[in-house]
Motif scaffolding. Sequence first.
Motif, PDB file in Angstrom:
ATOM      1  N   THR A  52       0.826  -1.208   0.000  1.00  0.00           N
ATOM      2  CA  THR A  52       0.000   0.000   0.000  1.00  0.00           C
ATOM      3  C   THR A  52       0.864   1.263   0.000  1.00  0.00           C
ATOM      4  O   THR A  52       0.333   2.370  -0.025  1.00  0.00           O
ATOM      5  CB  THR A  52      -0.935   0.027   1.226  1.00  0.00           C
ATOM      6  OG1 THR A  52      -0.158   0.119   2.419  1.00  0.00           O
ATOM      7  CG2 THR A  52      -1.801  -1.212   1.291  1.00  0.00           C
ATOM      8  N   ASP A  53       2.187   1.090   0.021  1.00  0.00           N
ATOM      9  CA  ASP A  53       3.135   2.198   0.098  1.00  0.00           C
ATOM     10  C   ASP A  53       3.828   2.359  -1.257  1.00  0.00           C
ATOM     11  O   ASP A  53       4.647   1.521  -1.655  1.00  0.00           O
ATOM     12  CB  ASP A  53       4.167   1.919   1.194  1.00  0.00           C
ATOM     13  CG  ASP A  53       5.163   3.058   1.389  1.00  0.00           C
ATOM     14  OD1 ASP A  53       5.355   3.862   0.454  1.00  0.00           O
ATOM     15  OD2 ASP A  53       5.753   3.138   2.484  1.00  0.00           O
ATOM     16  N   ARG A  54       3.510   3.423  -1.950  1.00  0.00           N
ATOM     17  CA  ARG A  54       4.027   3.612  -3.309  1.00  0.00           C
ATOM     18  C   ARG A  54       5.548   3.675  -3.348  1.00  0.00           C
ATOM     19  O   ARG A  54       6.182   3.091  -4.237  1.00  0.00           O
ATOM     20  CB  ARG A  54       3.426   4.878  -3.902  1.00  0.00           C
ATOM     21  CG  ARG A  54       3.846   5.112  -5.327  1.00  0.00           C
ATOM     22  CD  ARG A  54       2.942   6.101  -5.996  1.00  0.00           C
ATOM     23  NE  ARG A  54       3.347   6.311  -7.368  1.00  0.00           N
ATOM     24  CZ  ARG A  54       2.560   6.785  -8.302  1.00  0.00           C
ATOM     25  NH1 ARG A  54       1.317   7.104  -8.014  1.00  0.00           N
ATOM     26  NH2 ARG A  54       2.992   6.957  -9.534  1.00  0.00           N
ATOM     27  N   GLU A  55       6.143   4.369  -2.398  1.00  0.00           N
ATOM     28  CA  GLU A  55       7.606   4.471  -2.378  1.00  0.00           C
ATOM     29  C   GLU A  55       8.244   3.109  -2.139  1.00  0.00           C
ATOM     30  O   GLU A  55       9.272   2.780  -2.737  1.00  0.00           O
ATOM     31  CB  GLU A  55       8.063   5.470  -1.310  1.00  0.00           C
ATOM     32  CG  GLU A  55       7.780   6.916  -1.663  1.00  0.00           C
ATOM     33  CD  GLU A  55       8.397   7.880  -0.669  1.00  0.00           C
ATOM     34  OE1 GLU A  55       9.173   7.428   0.206  1.00  0.00           O
ATOM     35  OE2 GLU A  55       8.108   9.093  -0.760  1.00  0.00           O
ATOM     36  N   ALA A  77     -13.728  -4.205   7.403  1.00  0.00           N
ATOM     37  CA  ALA A  77     -13.945  -3.643   6.074  1.00  0.00           C
ATOM     38  C   ALA A  77     -13.007  -2.474   5.786  1.00  0.00           C
ATOM     39  O   ALA A  77     -12.572  -2.289   4.646  1.00  0.00           O
ATOM     40  CB  ALA A  77     -15.401  -3.221   5.921  1.00  0.00           C
ATOM     41  N   ASP A  78     -12.685  -1.678   6.799  1.00  0.00           N
ATOM     42  CA  ASP A  78     -11.792  -0.528   6.572  1.00  0.00           C
ATOM     43  C   ASP A  78     -10.409  -0.992   6.145  1.00  0.00           C
ATOM     44  O   ASP A  78      -9.815  -0.431   5.212  1.00  0.00           O
ATOM     45  CB  ASP A  78     -11.697   0.333   7.834  1.00  0.00           C
ATOM     46  CG  ASP A  78     -12.981   1.097   8.112  1.00  0.00           C
ATOM     47  OD1 ASP A  78     -13.819   1.204   7.193  1.00  0.00           O
ATOM     48  OD2 ASP A  78     -13.155   1.575   9.253  1.00  0.00           O
ATOM     49  N   THR A  79      -9.903  -2.024   6.832  1.00  0.00           N
ATOM     50  CA  THR A  79      -8.599  -2.577   6.460  1.00  0.00           C
ATOM     51  C   THR A  79      -8.669  -3.208   5.086  1.00  0.00           C
ATOM     52  O   THR A  79      -7.751  -3.074   4.277  1.00  0.00           O
ATOM     53  CB  THR A  79      -8.136  -3.619   7.488  1.00  0.00           C
ATOM     54  OG1 THR A  79      -8.056  -3.003   8.776  1.00  0.00           O
ATOM     55  CG2 THR A  79      -6.770  -4.186   7.127  1.00  0.00           C
ATOM     56  N   TYR A  84      -7.315  -3.868  -0.515  1.00  0.00           N
ATOM     57  CA  TYR A  84      -7.823  -4.318  -1.812  1.00  0.00           C
ATOM     58  C   TYR A  84      -8.063  -3.177  -2.799  1.00  0.00           C
ATOM     59  O   TYR A  84      -7.784  -3.313  -3.989  1.00  0.00           O
ATOM     60  CB  TYR A  84      -9.123  -5.102  -1.634  1.00  0.00           C
ATOM     61  CG  TYR A  84      -8.955  -6.390  -0.877  1.00  0.00           C
ATOM     62  CD1 TYR A  84      -8.111  -7.394  -1.347  1.00  0.00           C
ATOM     63  CD2 TYR A  84      -9.629  -6.615   0.317  1.00  0.00           C
ATOM     64  CE1 TYR A  84      -7.958  -8.584  -0.655  1.00  0.00           C
ATOM     65  CE2 TYR A  84      -9.482  -7.801   1.012  1.00  0.00           C
ATOM     66  CZ  TYR A  84      -8.647  -8.777   0.527  1.00  0.00           C
ATOM     67  OH  TYR A  84      -8.490  -9.945   1.220  1.00  0.00           O
ATOM     68  N   VAL A  85      -8.600  -2.078  -2.328  1.00  0.00           N
ATOM     69  CA  VAL A  85      -8.873  -0.957  -3.226  1.00  0.00           C
ATOM     70  C   VAL A  85      -7.686   0.004  -3.250  1.00  0.00           C
ATOM     71  O   VAL A  85      -7.136   0.304  -4.314  1.00  0.00           O
ATOM     72  CB  VAL A  85     -10.162  -0.217  -2.825  1.00  0.00           C
ATOM     73  CG1 VAL A  85     -10.393   0.981  -3.743  1.00  0.00           C
ATOM     74  CG2 VAL A  85     -11.363  -1.163  -2.896  1.00  0.00           C
ATOM     75  N   GLY A  86      -7.266   0.473  -2.074  1.00  0.00           N
ATOM     76  CA  GLY A  86      -6.159   1.416  -1.999  1.00  0.00           C
ATOM     77  C   GLY A  86      -4.852   0.815  -2.490  1.00  0.00           C
ATOM     78  O   GLY A  86      -4.132   1.417  -3.300  1.00  0.00           O
ATOM     79  N   GLY A  87      -4.530  -0.392  -1.995  1.00  0.00           N
ATOM     80  CA  GLY A  87      -3.282  -1.046  -2.395  1.00  0.00           C
ATOM     81  C   GLY A  87      -3.259  -1.384  -3.872  1.00  0.00           C
ATOM     82  O   GLY A  87      -2.239  -1.212  -4.554  1.00  0.00           O
ATOM     83  N   LEU A  88      -4.388  -1.866  -4.381  1.00  0.00           N
ATOM     84  CA  LEU A  88      -4.472  -2.215  -5.799  1.00  0.00           C
ATOM     85  C   LEU A  88      -4.286  -0.979  -6.671  1.00  0.00           C
ATOM     86  O   LEU A  88      -3.526  -0.988  -7.652  1.00  0.00           O
ATOM     87  CB  LEU A  88      -5.815  -2.878  -6.088  1.00  0.00           C
ATOM     88  CG  LEU A  88      -6.083  -3.289  -7.535  1.00  0.00           C
ATOM     89  CD1 LEU A  88      -5.043  -4.277  -8.037  1.00  0.00           C
ATOM     90  CD2 LEU A  88      -7.493  -3.876  -7.653  1.00  0.00           C
ATOM     91  N   ARG A  89      -4.977   0.089  -6.315  1.00  0.00           N
ATOM     92  CA  ARG A  89      -4.847   1.337  -7.080  1.00  0.00           C
ATOM     93  C   ARG A  89      -3.407   1.853  -7.034  1.00  0.00           C
ATOM     94  O   ARG A  89      -2.847   2.270  -8.064  1.00  0.00           O
ATOM     95  CB  ARG A  89      -5.814   2.383  -6.513  1.00  0.00           C
ATOM     96  CG  ARG A  89      -5.885   3.660  -7.312  1.00  0.00           C
ATOM     97  CD  ARG A  89      -6.896   4.628  -6.711  1.00  0.00           C
ATOM     98  NE  ARG A  89      -8.265   4.149  -6.839  1.00  0.00           N
ATOM     99  CZ  ARG A  89      -8.994   4.311  -7.934  1.00  0.00           C
ATOM    100  NH1 ARG A  89      -8.483   4.924  -8.997  1.00  0.00           N
ATOM    101  NH2 ARG A  89     -10.234   3.873  -7.965  1.00  0.00           N
TER     102      ARG A  89
END
Length: 296
Positions: A52-55, A77-79, A84-89
Motif C-alpha cells: 500500500t506504500d508507493r515508495e 472492512a476498513d482494512t 484491496y482498493v487502496g493497495g491495488l490502485r
Amino acid sequence: MDVAILGCGHVGLELGRQLTDRGHDAIGVRRSDEGIEAITEAGFEAVQADITDREALEAVPDVDAIVFAASSGGRGADTAREVYVGGLRTAIEAFGERDASPERLVYTSSTGVLGDHDGDWVDEETPLEPTTEKTEVLAEAEQVARELPPEYGFDGTVARYAGLYGPGRYRLERYLEGPVTEGYLNMVHRDDAAGAVRYLLEEDLARGEVVQVVDDEPVDKWTFADWLAAACDVDQPPKRTKADRLEDTDLSDAARRRILTSKRCSNEKLRELGYTFAYPTYREGYRDAIDAYRSH
C-alpha cells in the motif's frame, strides 16, 4: 516472463513455485520478515515492501505482469478497503507510470461478490450482489482492476476464487466433528488456484475479463461431510439446518448473511479457455489429507 506477486501468501507462494519450475522469474512481495522467509524457502526472489506504500514498491523491479494476491488478514472492512482498493490502485499507478510498465495485471477476487442465488448456478455474467461490507470492497476492487490498468496502457484480469483449500487448509476436523450446517461448498485446491493464474498469464488469455476459478463440482455440505467421514472411516458428523444455525443469538449480521448465502459456481469459462485441473473435484483434492488422517 517476469512476474511480481504482490501479497505473496498461500496461493502466491504456489504460483511462484509453478512459474519458477516452468522457467519464468517470480518475485514475491511481502511486508513481514516471516513472509520474506517463506518466499525464500519456496525458492524464488523476495522483496520486502508494504504494497500500500508507493515508495516501498519502488524496490520491486520492472516486470511483465503483476499479480495482486494480497489478503487483509481477516480484519474489518476498513482494512480490506485499504488493502484491496487502496493497495491495488497504488500498485497499478506505481507500475503503470514506469518507463517499462507491465503488460498485464491479474487481481485475485472472491466468488463472495456474487451474493446469494438460492442454490442456482452463477458464472462470470451473473450481476454482482455483495452482501457484506467486505464483499462490497472486493466488488469495488474488481472494478478498479479492470478499468484502471488501460489508463496506463495495460490490461487487467480478475481471477475470482471459490473457497480455497489444500495443504494447511483442509479443515478436516471442522467437517468430521460437526455440526455441519446445510448449504453448498464451492471450492478450488490451492494448486489449481495458482495454476489457473499461471495458465492465463502463459497463454495470454482473458485480458480485461473475469474468470471464475472453481473446480468441477460444487457439493452440498452434508454430502461432502458424509463422504469425508466414510473416507476417513469415522462416524457421520451431526448436521443442522440453516434455521437451526440462525437460532444462535451470538451470530453477527455478517455471519447470518454468509449462512443464508447459497450458490453453485460454474467453471465453464475456465474449462473452455483450456485449463486442465490437477484436482477436478474434492475427491482428488482431499486424498492426501485423508491418507494423512488415516495414517495417524
